[in-house]
Write a protein that holds these residues in place. Structure first.
Motif, short mmCIF file in Angstrom:
data_model
loop_
_atom_site.label_atom_id
_atom_site.label_comp_id
_atom_site.label_asym_id
_atom_site.label_seq_id
_atom_site.Cartn_x
_atom_site.Cartn_y
_atom_site.Cartn_z
N TYR A 7 6.20 -3.59 7.41
CA TYR A 7 4.93 -3.34 6.73
C TYR A 7 4.16 -4.62 6.41
O TYR A 7 3.15 -4.57 5.74
CB TYR A 7 5.19 -2.54 5.45
CG TYR A 7 5.61 -1.13 5.76
CD1 TYR A 7 4.67 -0.11 5.86
CD2 TYR A 7 6.95 -0.82 5.99
CE1 TYR A 7 5.05 1.18 6.18
CE2 TYR A 7 7.34 0.47 6.31
CZ TYR A 7 6.38 1.47 6.40
OH TYR A 7 6.76 2.75 6.72
N ALA A 12 -0.42 -0.58 3.51
CA ALA A 12 0.45 -0.09 2.44
C ALA A 12 1.88 -0.03 2.96
O ALA A 12 2.10 0.12 4.16
CB ALA A 12 -0.01 1.28 1.96
N ASN A 13 2.84 -0.12 2.04
CA ASN A 13 4.25 -0.14 2.40
C ASN A 13 4.91 1.16 1.96
O ASN A 13 5.05 1.44 0.76
CB ASN A 13 4.92 -1.33 1.71
CG ASN A 13 6.36 -1.52 2.12
OD1 ASN A 13 7.02 -0.61 2.60
ND2 ASN A 13 6.87 -2.72 1.92
N TYR A 14 5.35 1.93 2.94
CA TYR A 14 6.00 3.21 2.68
C TYR A 14 7.49 3.17 2.98
O TYR A 14 8.11 4.19 3.20
CB TYR A 14 5.32 4.32 3.50
CG TYR A 14 4.01 4.73 2.88
CD1 TYR A 14 3.95 5.76 1.96
CD2 TYR A 14 2.84 4.06 3.19
CE1 TYR A 14 2.75 6.12 1.36
CE2 TYR A 14 1.64 4.41 2.62
CZ TYR A 14 1.60 5.44 1.69
OH TYR A 14 0.41 5.79 1.10
N VAL A 20 3.29 2.13 -3.43
CA VAL A 20 1.86 2.35 -3.19
C VAL A 20 1.20 2.75 -4.51
O VAL A 20 1.55 3.78 -5.10
CB VAL A 20 1.64 3.44 -2.12
CG1 VAL A 20 0.16 3.63 -1.85
CG2 VAL A 20 2.39 3.07 -0.84
N GLN A 24 -4.65 3.45 -4.53
CA GLN A 24 -4.65 3.31 -3.07
C GLN A 24 -4.33 4.64 -2.39
O GLN A 24 -4.81 4.90 -1.29
CB GLN A 24 -3.67 2.24 -2.63
CG GLN A 24 -3.82 1.88 -1.16
CD GLN A 24 -2.90 0.76 -0.72
OE1 GLN A 24 -1.86 0.51 -1.33
NE2 GLN A 24 -3.28 0.09 0.35
N LYS A 25 -3.55 5.49 -3.02
CA LYS A 25 -3.21 6.79 -2.44
C LYS A 25 -4.46 7.60 -2.15
O LYS A 25 -4.60 8.18 -1.06
CB LYS A 25 -2.27 7.56 -3.36
CG LYS A 25 -0.91 6.93 -3.52
CD LYS A 25 -0.09 7.68 -4.56
CE LYS A 25 1.22 6.98 -4.83
NZ LYS A 25 2.01 7.65 -5.88
N PRO A 64 -0.60 4.20 7.48
CA PRO A 64 -0.46 4.50 6.05
C PRO A 64 -1.15 5.80 5.63
O PRO A 64 -0.69 6.47 4.71
CB PRO A 64 -1.10 3.29 5.37
CG PRO A 64 -1.03 2.19 6.38
CD PRO A 64 -1.20 2.89 7.71
N GLU A 68 0.79 8.89 3.61
CA GLU A 68 0.29 9.46 2.35
C GLU A 68 -0.02 10.94 2.51
O GLU A 68 0.25 11.74 1.61
CB GLU A 68 -0.93 8.70 1.86
CG GLU A 68 -1.32 9.04 0.43
CD GLU A 68 -0.19 8.81 -0.57
OE1 GLU A 68 -0.01 9.67 -1.47
OE2 GLU A 68 0.52 7.78 -0.50
#
Length: 187
Positions: A7, A12-14, A20, A24-25, A64, A68
């Motif tokens: 990432y 974003a880092n999932y 997150v 940002q979501k 990302p 989400e």
């Protein structure tokens, strides 16, 4: 051997829960809706006007938003990511088009997006129009893995969407979602 942060260059880092921010979501959901709207009726040709490099960058931007959408059970976005002539290989398939897998996939989405479970993607790799990833769903209370899998999408960027998906899924706890969870998926 050096470890890889998959990432490092994404929005974003999932790779695990809690990375997150809430603000940002919402932005990623809005971006996912915008990207779905860019899909063209005809699969675009790869060439000097639409290169593999551009497609790969678009797939990195899309990634990302996809994560989400899954975490929030946004079936409208998830379905919109597919082409109408999608080919989907998995242990229940193969499926062709958007209708054949719809009934089965809504159960998968309901199980992996259920309250008290967080889906993570520890590995994601991009190569041209190919996106490979591994995922797992963690029970937020017990920390057990309730499901896992690995997937390859062949996605022709924002203009093309996903036209081939291959997936290996393993569900440890449930295989069919109860009606209460199915009602949580946005259609």
């Amino acid at each position: 051997m050096a470890r890889t942060n998959y990432y490092a260059h994404l929005k974003a880092n999932y790779s695990q829960p809690g990375l997150v921010p809430d603000t940002q979501k919402a932005e990623l959901i809005a971006e996912g809706l915008r990207i779905v709207g860019l899909k063209e009726a005809t699969l675009p040709t790869i060439g000097p006007d639409y290169t593999l490099e551009q497609i790969e960058e678009e797939n990195k931007d899309w990634w990302p938003t996809h994560c989400e959408a899954l975490r929030q059970g946004r079936g409208d976005i998830l379905t919109g990511e597919y082409r109408d002539d999608l080919v989907y290989f998995c242990q229940d398939g193969p499926y062709s088009g958007l209708e054949q897998q719809k009934e089965r996939e809504q159960h998968w989405w309901a199980l992996i997006a259920q309250p008290g479970v967080t889906m993570v993607w520890p590995i994601v790799m991009f190569w041209g129009e190919h996106t490979f990833f591994e995922w797992k769903c963690l029970d937020d209370e017990t920390h057990e893995t309730i499901a896992k899998g690995n997937v390859t999408w062949v996605r022709r960027g924002h203009r093309g969407g996903c036209y081939l998906k291959t997936e290996q899924l393993t569900f440890y706890r449930d295989v069919f979602a109860p009606e209460t969870l199915l009602k949580l998926i946005t259609t």
